[in-house]
Design a protein around this motif. Structure first.
Motif, PDB file in Angstrom:
ATOM      1  N   ILE A   2      -5.784  -1.253  -6.221  1.00  0.00           N
ATOM      2  CA  ILE A   2      -4.459  -1.743  -6.560  1.00  0.00           C
ATOM      3  C   ILE A   2      -4.262  -1.522  -8.045  1.00  0.00           C
ATOM      4  N   ARG A   3      -3.061  -1.103  -8.467  1.00  0.00           N
ATOM      5  CA  ARG A   3      -2.877  -0.707  -9.845  1.00  0.00           C
ATOM      6  C   ARG A   3      -2.144  -1.733 -10.699  1.00  0.00           C
ATOM      7  N   ALA A   4      -0.873  -1.818 -10.606  1.00  0.00           N
ATOM      8  CA  ALA A   4      -0.118  -2.673 -11.510  1.00  0.00           C
ATOM      9  C   ALA A   4       0.329  -3.922 -10.774  1.00  0.00           C
ATOM     10  N   SER A   5       0.639  -4.963 -11.502  1.00  0.00           N
ATOM     11  CA  SER A   5       0.764  -6.257 -10.865  1.00  0.00           C
ATOM     12  C   SER A   5       2.058  -6.545 -10.142  1.00  0.00           C
ATOM     13  N   GLU A   6       3.189  -6.274 -10.719  1.00  0.00           N
ATOM     14  CA  GLU A   6       4.428  -6.640 -10.047  1.00  0.00           C
ATOM     15  C   GLU A   6       5.542  -5.731 -10.512  1.00  0.00           C
ATOM     16  N   SER A   7       6.681  -5.829  -9.853  1.00  0.00           N
ATOM     17  CA  SER A   7       7.803  -4.972 -10.189  1.00  0.00           C
ATOM     18  C   SER A   7       9.065  -5.790 -10.308  1.00  0.00           C
ATOM     19  N   VAL A 112      -2.415   1.548  -4.058  1.00  0.00           N
ATOM     20  CA  VAL A 112      -1.095   0.975  -3.846  1.00  0.00           C
ATOM     21  C   VAL A 112      -0.853  -0.058  -4.945  1.00  0.00           C
ATOM     22  N   TYR A 113       0.407  -0.246  -5.323  1.00  0.00           N
ATOM     23  CA  TYR A 113       0.741  -1.254  -6.309  1.00  0.00           C
ATOM     24  C   TYR A 113       0.820  -2.620  -5.643  1.00  0.00           C
ATOM     25  N   ILE A 114       0.352  -3.646  -6.330  1.00  0.00           N
ATOM     26  CA  ILE A 114       0.430  -5.009  -5.812  1.00  0.00           C
ATOM     27  C   ILE A 114       1.868  -5.353  -5.435  1.00  0.00           C
ATOM     28  N   ALA A 115       2.802  -4.977  -6.268  1.00  0.00           N
ATOM     29  CA  ALA A 115       4.213  -5.303  -6.021  1.00  0.00           C
ATOM     30  C   ALA A 115       4.697  -4.762  -4.690  1.00  0.00           C
ATOM     31  N   ASP A 116       4.153  -3.627  -4.276  1.00  0.00           N
ATOM     32  CA  ASP A 116       4.579  -3.026  -3.018  1.00  0.00           C
ATOM     33  C   ASP A 116       3.964  -3.724  -1.811  1.00  0.00           C
ATOM     34  N   LEU A 117       2.924  -4.520  -2.028  1.00  0.00           N
ATOM     35  CA  LEU A 117       2.290  -5.245  -0.928  1.00  0.00           C
ATOM     36  C   LEU A 117       2.962  -6.580  -0.635  1.00  0.00           C
ATOM     37  N   TRP A 169      -0.715   1.646   6.638  1.00  0.00           N
ATOM     38  CA  TRP A 169       0.458   0.950   6.113  1.00  0.00           C
ATOM     39  C   TRP A 169       1.585   1.925   5.866  1.00  0.00           C
ATOM     40  N   ASP A 170       2.796   1.376   5.982  1.00  0.00           N
ATOM     41  CA  ASP A 170       4.014   2.138   5.721  1.00  0.00           C
ATOM     42  C   ASP A 170       4.851   1.287   4.769  1.00  0.00           C
ATOM     43  N   LEU A 171       4.742   1.602   3.486  1.00  0.00           N
ATOM     44  CA  LEU A 171       5.418   0.775   2.486  1.00  0.00           C
ATOM     45  C   LEU A 171       6.933   0.876   2.588  1.00  0.00           C
ATOM     46  N   ASP A 172       7.450   2.035   2.982  1.00  0.00           N
ATOM     47  CA  ASP A 172       8.906   2.181   3.136  1.00  0.00           C
ATOM     48  C   ASP A 172       9.437   1.263   4.234  1.00  0.00           C
ATOM     49  N   GLN A 173       8.677   1.112   5.296  1.00  0.00           N
ATOM     50  CA  GLN A 173       9.086   0.236   6.402  1.00  0.00           C
ATOM     51  C   GLN A 173       8.658  -1.215   6.175  1.00  0.00           C
ATOM     52  N   GLY A 174       7.747  -1.437   5.233  1.00  0.00           N
ATOM     53  CA  GLY A 174       7.286  -2.792   4.946  1.00  0.00           C
ATOM     54  C   GLY A 174       6.341  -3.329   5.996  1.00  0.00           C
ATOM     55  N   THR A 175       5.509  -2.438   6.567  1.00  0.00           N
ATOM     56  CA  THR A 175       4.585  -2.861   7.621  1.00  0.00           C
ATOM     57  C   THR A 175       3.171  -2.387   7.339  1.00  0.00           C
ATOM     58  N   MET A 176       2.214  -3.126   7.916  1.00  0.00           N
ATOM     59  CA  MET A 176       0.807  -2.791   7.788  1.00  0.00           C
ATOM     60  C   MET A 176       0.116  -3.138   9.096  1.00  0.00           C
ATOM     61  N   LEU A 177      -0.761  -2.243   9.561  1.00  0.00           N
ATOM     62  CA  LEU A 177      -1.545  -2.511  10.762  1.00  0.00           C
ATOM     63  C   LEU A 177      -2.919  -3.002  10.339  1.00  0.00           C
ATOM     64  N   ALA A 178      -3.403  -4.033  11.033  1.00  0.00           N
ATOM     65  CA  ALA A 178      -4.654  -4.662  10.627  1.00  0.00           C
ATOM     66  C   ALA A 178      -5.523  -4.990  11.827  1.00  0.00           C
ATOM     67  N   ASP A 179      -6.811  -5.001  11.584  1.00  0.00           N
ATOM     68  CA  ASP A 179      -7.810  -5.437  12.551  1.00  0.00           C
ATOM     69  C   ASP A 179      -8.632  -6.507  11.845  1.00  0.00           C
ATOM     70  N   ILE A 180      -8.105  -7.725  11.859  1.00  0.00           N
ATOM     71  CA  ILE A 180      -8.723  -8.840  11.119  1.00  0.00           C
ATOM     72  C   ILE A 180      -9.616  -9.625  12.056  1.00  0.00           C
ATOM     73  N   PRO A 181     -10.904  -9.781  11.696  1.00  0.00           N
ATOM     74  CA  PRO A 181     -11.815 -10.566  12.546  1.00  0.00           C
ATOM     75  C   PRO A 181     -11.335 -12.019  12.696  1.00  0.00           C
ATOM     76  N   GLU A 182     -11.624 -12.586  13.856  1.00  0.00           N
ATOM     77  CA  GLU A 182     -11.177 -13.948  14.209  1.00  0.00           C
ATOM     78  C   GLU A 182     -11.664 -14.996  13.215  1.00  0.00           C
ATOM     79  N   GLU A 183     -12.859 -14.791  12.626  1.00  0.00           N
ATOM     80  CA  GLU A 183     -13.397 -15.827  11.728  1.00  0.00           C
ATOM     81  C   GLU A 183     -12.515 -16.054  10.505  1.00  0.00           C
ATOM     82  N   PHE A 184     -11.706 -15.070  10.106  1.00  0.00           N
ATOM     83  CA  PHE A 184     -10.797 -15.278   8.984  1.00  0.00           C
ATOM     84  C   PHE A 184      -9.688 -16.265   9.338  1.00  0.00           C
TER      85      PHE A 184
END
Length: 187
Positions: A2-7, A112-117, A169-184
């Motif tokens: 991640i590069r810069a903090s915010e926009s 990716v920039y933090i601001a875009d996340l 992830w698709d920053l233009d669409q504002g979506t991200m696909l994830a496989d997050i373990p249940e323990e989180f």
């Protein structure tokens, strides 16, 4: 990475923000207009590559300024801008942000920039919405951590921002696909 903090503001028709904050002016240094800047970049030395910056006072339009000099001093950046010639000029800019146009910085692959996340909706493998990214914690060790506000719950989860968990992830669409373990989800 991640590069810069915010926009600050949006390009019309695109969720990507145009100006990226790279630091905050915290004080004057000396009597000739040099300013102390708290850097908000992974690599502080990037300041040396910027020829122009934008100074953003809260509630005002960003002002483009030419960089005259950059030095590093005690975890801070000492910045001299064209037109800022005295300590009084520098003090007038305390608590303003220093930004760059995103076109001035080139991301490497998988950066990716933090601001875009912030605000990205996170979905699981079955395309069910998990929640929305509300923050990125950059001081959690060697890997940055995403704070995700769970959908329809007051609970937040914290997941290391690793490709094994966030694989597309698709920053233009504002979506991200994830496989997050249940323990989180149980922490």
């Amino acid at each position: 990475m991640i590069r810069a903090s915010e926009s600050f503001f949006y390009i019309l028709g695109n969720r990507m923000k145009q100006l990226l904050t790279i630091g905050k002016i915290t004080g004057a240094h000396g009597i000739r207009g040099e300013m102390r800047v708290m850097p908000m970049l992974d690599v502080t030395e990037q300041f040396f590559s910027f020829k122009t910056v934008y100074i953003q006072k809260k509630g005002n339009k960003p002002q483009k300024m030419n960089v005259q000099n950059v030095r590093l001093h005690k975890n801070m950046v000492l910045l001299t801008l064209e037109g800022i010639k005295s300590r009084n000029d520098a003090e007038a800019l305390i608590n303003t942000t220093v930004c760059i146009d995103r076109s001035q910085d080139q991301l490497e692959e998988d950066e990716v920039y933090i601001a875009d996340l912030i605000g990205i909706r996170v979905f699981d493998k079955k395309n069910s919405e998990i929640g929305k990214i509300t923050d990125v914690l950059t001081n959690t060790g060697s890997v940055d951590t995403l704070e995700i506000q769970l959908r329809n719950k007051a609970k937040k989860i914290y997941v290391p921002f690793r490709k094994c968990y966030f694989y597309q992830w698709d920053l233009d669409q504002g979506t991200m696909l994830a496989d997050i373990p249940e323990e989180f989800f149980d922490l």
